[in-house]
Design an enzyme around this catalytic site. Structure first.
Site, PDB file in Angstrom:
ATOM      1  N   ARG A   1      48.106  25.249  65.749  1.00  0.00           N
ATOM      2  CA  ARG A   1      48.478  24.362  64.646  1.00  0.00           C
ATOM      3  C   ARG A   1      47.233  23.791  63.983  1.00  0.00           C
ATOM      4  O   ARG A   1      46.392  23.169  64.629  1.00  0.00           O
ATOM      5  CB  ARG A   1      49.358  23.236  65.186  1.00  0.00           C
ATOM      6  CG  ARG A   1      49.906  22.309  64.135  1.00  0.00           C
ATOM      7  CD  ARG A   1      50.891  21.337  64.766  1.00  0.00           C
ATOM      8  NE  ARG A   1      51.465  20.431  63.784  1.00  0.00           N
ATOM      9  CZ  ARG A   1      52.409  19.538  64.054  1.00  0.00           C
ATOM     10  NH1 ARG A   1      52.891  19.463  65.291  1.00  0.00           N
ATOM     11  NH2 ARG A   1      52.878  18.747  63.109  1.00  0.00           N
ATOM     12  N   ALA A   2      47.112  23.994  62.684  1.00  0.00           N
ATOM     13  CA  ALA A   2      45.880  23.635  61.981  1.00  0.00           C
ATOM     14  C   ALA A   2      45.607  22.141  62.020  1.00  0.00           C
ATOM     15  O   ALA A   2      44.477  21.706  62.269  1.00  0.00           O
ATOM     16  CB  ALA A   2      45.955  24.120  60.536  1.00  0.00           C
TER      17      ALA A   2
ATOM     18  N   HIS B   1      40.165  27.296  56.932  1.00  0.00           N
ATOM     19  CA  HIS B   1      41.272  26.344  57.045  1.00  0.00           C
ATOM     20  C   HIS B   1      40.796  25.053  57.683  1.00  0.00           C
ATOM     21  O   HIS B   1      40.353  25.044  58.835  1.00  0.00           O
ATOM     22  CB  HIS B   1      42.398  26.950  57.885  1.00  0.00           C
ATOM     23  CG  HIS B   1      43.748  26.377  57.620  1.00  0.00           C
ATOM     24  ND1 HIS B   1      43.997  25.030  57.606  1.00  0.00           N
ATOM     25  CD2 HIS B   1      44.936  26.979  57.347  1.00  0.00           C
ATOM     26  CE1 HIS B   1      45.278  24.822  57.345  1.00  0.00           C
ATOM     27  NE2 HIS B   1      45.865  25.990  57.167  1.00  0.00           N
TER      28      HIS B   1
ATOM     29  N   GLU C   1      53.109  30.232  56.025  1.00  0.00           N
ATOM     30  CA  GLU C   1      52.791  29.025  56.792  1.00  0.00           C
ATOM     31  C   GLU C   1      54.087  28.275  57.130  1.00  0.00           C
ATOM     32  O   GLU C   1      54.148  27.050  57.111  1.00  0.00           O
ATOM     33  CB  GLU C   1      51.823  28.122  56.027  1.00  0.00           C
ATOM     34  CG  GLU C   1      51.080  27.140  56.914  1.00  0.00           C
ATOM     35  CD  GLU C   1      50.077  26.274  56.162  1.00  0.00           C
ATOM     36  OE1 GLU C   1      49.207  25.687  56.829  1.00  0.00           O
ATOM     37  OE2 GLU C   1      50.159  26.180  54.924  1.00  0.00           O
TER      38      GLU C   1
END
Length: 341
Positions: free
Chosen positions: A71-72, A178, A284
């Site tokens: 998870r970014a 990212h 996403e």
């Protein structure tokens, strides 16, 4: 075949968050530090976490495979020091690997790096190597701002990043540029910081000559490239003012954009401005925008609908949905060929 190049494990079992909370608490009280062995998540929990979420939506939307990374917003490289990030990255990467091992035809892992503000990016190489060689990662996520919205890191063209690029060139893998959570109150994480970073990263690449040193390097700028397609004329003009070659020569052999744009006019603009060969399908899903659009009755992140409604020539649509991903992610292509796909 439809390949989603931008998926995050946003539905990981709650035990992961509990472990992370203990790790963060240990920064003030080291006696609270959890051992990696104390994280107990069984395969059944992993199955439940994706079968009712990502896999269900992939089946509903016709997506065959997702490039799956931690998870970014949880990467949070600004928390703690390098040791903190290293332990956290190792835990998160292992979970994505395990999901991919459970569903080898539906998920393939991408690596989170253990970045930390002010720390040499070369420290990330052991985790990157492990993820590629042991976990079969086909890409990595590269955070251009480990500080969490304060932008203390040098631009992506700075030579301090070169050890990472050298390893990427060695493994022939791309990076998705990212960022993670913003702790700067001026920048909302997903509404401002993400899109700011996409735009900033592109401009850094326009200003520099990174691809002269790394002609095979491939970078994916997510969220449709931030403001880039909308202001393509501005970037073309700036490239001219800076004495850089045309953007098609200067960056488009190495830079790609995804389709994480959540309305039809935005997708149409992306396809009108950027060559189809530089666009990769992505959603996403179960990420920043999870609601149903009242104007369409469909989820905002159901990007397949927009892509198919954009009236692309058949060859261009196939390139966006599958073939570009296979070209930009050679290790993914090799995996699919081994699977007979």
């Amino acid at each position: 075949m439809i390949i989603d190049c931008h998926g995050h494990y946003t539905t990981a079992p709650p035990a992961l968050g509990v472990w992370r909370d203990r790790q963060i608490a240990s920064l003030a009280d080291p006696t609270l530090a959890p051992a990696r062995s104390e994280l107990h998540i069984g395969d059944d929990e992993l199955r439940e976490s994706v079968e009712s979420n990502q896999l269900r939506l992939m089946d509903e939307r016709g997506i065959d495979l997702t490039v799956f990374s931690p998870r970014a917003s949880f990467m949070a490289h600004h928390i703690g020091d390098f040791a903190t990030s290293a332990a956290w990255a190792a835990v998160c990467n292992e979970l994505c690997h395990r999901v991919a091992a459970l569903y080898p035809e539906r998920f393939v892992p991408a690596a989170m790096l253990p970045q930390s503000p002010g720390v040499d990016p070369a420290t990330c190489l052991p985790e990157l190597t492990r993820c590629v060689e042991e976990y079969g990662a086909v890409a990595l996520n590269l955070n251009p701002d480990p500080s969490g919205g304060h932008w203390t890191a040098p631009p992506l063209t700075d030579r301090s990043w070169y050890p990472v690029y050298e390893k990427m060139a060695e493994y022939d893998i791309p990076a998705m540029v990212h960022v993670s959570t913003s702790v700067n109150p001026a920048f909302h994480t997903t509404g401002a910081h993400y899109l700011n970073a996409d735009t900033t990263a592109f401009m850094q690449l326009v200003q520099g000559d990174l691809f002269t040193d790394f002609p095979t390097l491939r970078l994916v700028i997510p969220h449709g490239g931030g403001a880039v397609p909308y202001h393509w004329g501005r970037f073309r003009g700036l490239a001219m003012a800076l004495g850089r070659p045309p953007l098609e020569e200067h960056v488009l052999a190495n830079v790609f954009f995804d389709t994480c744009v959540y309305h039809q006019p935005g997708i149409d603009l992306l396809f009108d401005v950027i060559p189809a060969k530089n666009i990769l399908f992505a959603s996403e899903m179960i990420g920043a925008v999870r609601d149903i659009d009242p104007c369409t009755g469909h989820h905002f992140d159901d990007t397949g609908r927009y892509t198919e409604a954009a009236k692309l020539p058949a060859d261009d649509l196939a390139a966006v949905q599958e073939h570009n991903a296979r070209a930009v992610y050679p290790r993914l292509d090799a995996l699919l060929r081994r699977q007979g796909r």
